[in-house]
Design a protein around this motif. Sequence first.
Motif, short mmCIF file in Angstrom:
data_model
loop_
_atom_site.label_atom_id
_atom_site.label_comp_id
_atom_site.label_asym_id
_atom_site.label_seq_id
_atom_site.Cartn_x
_atom_site.Cartn_y
_atom_site.Cartn_z
N VAL A 260 25.24 18.72 26.10
CA VAL A 260 25.49 20.05 26.69
C VAL A 260 24.45 20.34 27.77
N SER A 261 23.18 20.05 27.49
CA SER A 261 22.15 20.34 28.49
C SER A 261 22.35 19.51 29.74
N LEU A 262 22.76 18.26 29.58
CA LEU A 262 23.03 17.42 30.74
C LEU A 262 24.20 17.97 31.56
N ALA A 263 25.29 18.32 30.87
CA ALA A 263 26.46 18.84 31.58
C ALA A 263 26.14 20.15 32.29
N VAL A 264 25.43 21.05 31.61
CA VAL A 264 25.10 22.34 32.20
C VAL A 264 24.13 22.17 33.37
N SER A 265 23.26 21.16 33.28
CA SER A 265 22.28 20.97 34.36
C SER A 265 22.94 20.63 35.69
N TYR A 266 24.17 20.11 35.65
CA TYR A 266 24.89 19.86 36.90
C TYR A 266 25.29 21.17 37.57
N LEU A 267 25.50 22.20 36.77
CA LEU A 267 25.84 23.52 37.31
C LEU A 267 24.58 24.31 37.65
N SER A 268 23.61 24.25 36.74
CA SER A 268 22.36 24.98 36.93
C SER A 268 21.24 24.19 36.25
N PHE A 269 20.37 23.61 37.06
CA PHE A 269 19.29 22.80 36.51
C PHE A 269 18.43 23.61 35.55
N ASP A 270 18.11 24.84 35.92
CA ASP A 270 17.24 25.67 35.07
C ASP A 270 17.89 25.98 33.72
N LEU A 271 19.18 26.30 33.73
CA LEU A 271 19.87 26.58 32.48
C LEU A 271 19.97 25.32 31.62
N GLY A 272 20.24 24.18 32.23
CA GLY A 272 20.27 22.91 31.51
C GLY A 272 18.92 22.59 30.89
N ALA A 273 17.84 22.85 31.64
CA ALA A 273 16.49 22.62 31.13
C ALA A 273 16.18 23.55 29.97
N LEU A 274 16.66 24.78 30.04
CA LEU A 274 16.45 25.75 28.95
C LEU A 274 17.16 25.28 27.67
N ILE A 275 18.37 24.82 27.82
CA ILE A 275 19.11 24.30 26.66
C ILE A 275 18.40 23.07 26.09
N ALA A 276 17.92 22.19 26.97
CA ALA A 276 17.21 21.00 26.51
C ALA A 276 15.95 21.39 25.74
N ARG A 277 15.22 22.40 26.21
CA ARG A 277 14.03 22.86 25.48
C ARG A 277 14.41 23.40 24.10
N GLY A 278 15.58 24.02 24.02
CA GLY A 278 16.05 24.55 22.73
C GLY A 278 16.38 23.46 21.73
N THR A 279 16.76 22.29 22.23
CA THR A 279 17.07 21.18 21.31
C THR A 279 15.84 20.32 21.00
N ALA A 280 14.71 20.63 21.60
CA ALA A 280 13.49 19.84 21.39
C ALA A 280 13.01 19.88 19.95
N VAL A 281 13.44 20.88 19.20
CA VAL A 281 13.03 20.97 17.81
C VAL A 281 13.58 19.79 16.98
N PHE A 282 14.73 19.26 17.35
CA PHE A 282 15.35 18.20 16.56
C PHE A 282 14.59 16.87 16.64
N PRO A 283 14.20 16.39 17.83
CA PRO A 283 13.39 15.16 17.82
C PRO A 283 12.01 15.40 17.21
N ALA A 284 11.46 16.59 17.38
CA ALA A 284 10.16 16.89 16.77
C ALA A 284 10.24 16.83 15.25
N LEU A 285 11.30 17.40 14.68
CA LEU A 285 11.50 17.34 13.23
C LEU A 285 11.76 15.90 12.76
N THR A 286 12.50 15.16 13.55
CA THR A 286 12.76 13.77 13.22
C THR A 286 11.46 12.98 13.13
N ILE A 287 10.62 13.15 14.13
CA ILE A 287 9.33 12.44 14.14
C ILE A 287 8.48 12.85 12.94
N ARG A 288 8.44 14.13 12.64
CA ARG A 288 7.64 14.61 11.49
C ARG A 288 8.16 14.03 10.17
#
Length: 154
Positions: free
Chosen positions: A88-116
């Motif tokens: 979703v963040s990749l697809a949205v970033s084609y329309l709005s880079f900032d919005l795509g980056a915001l969505i990507a930051r929102g999903t950052a919790v998942f790899p962080a939890l995976t690593i933990r």
Amino acid sequence: ATLGILLWNRPLARSLERGLSARVPEADHGRIRAIVDLANELILTSLSAQVLTTFVGASLFGEFSWVSLPCNAAIALLQTPLMIGGIVSLAVSYLSFDLGALIARGTAVFPALTIRLVELFARIPGASRPFALTKAQCWLICFGIVIAWKTRAR
């Protein structure tokens, strides 16, 4: 890993479904299917992949981790939202880079939890054991397992 999933995932799921169906009344077939789907998501796919990757890991790293299957089950539920969020963040970033980056930051919790979670399992005493194989031994074992599986009596 992919070969293991292609060879063993569906047969493992069918075996589990047959085993549960033999022990549960027919009226609960929908519940059985839900249990098999959950088991497939949490355990069976990882188990299918690990049939061969165990030997590859032993040849590359000289170790076997007995906690890898429960660890994979623990992190499995985090991977779907991570992948969906990434797409979703990749697809949205084609329309709005900032919005795509915001969505990507929102999903950052998942790899962080995976690593933990992986770090938590790695701290279990004796989480991995020495298990050295040469590359030739590894490929002979993997080849033997695949051939035995494909030529078994059906």
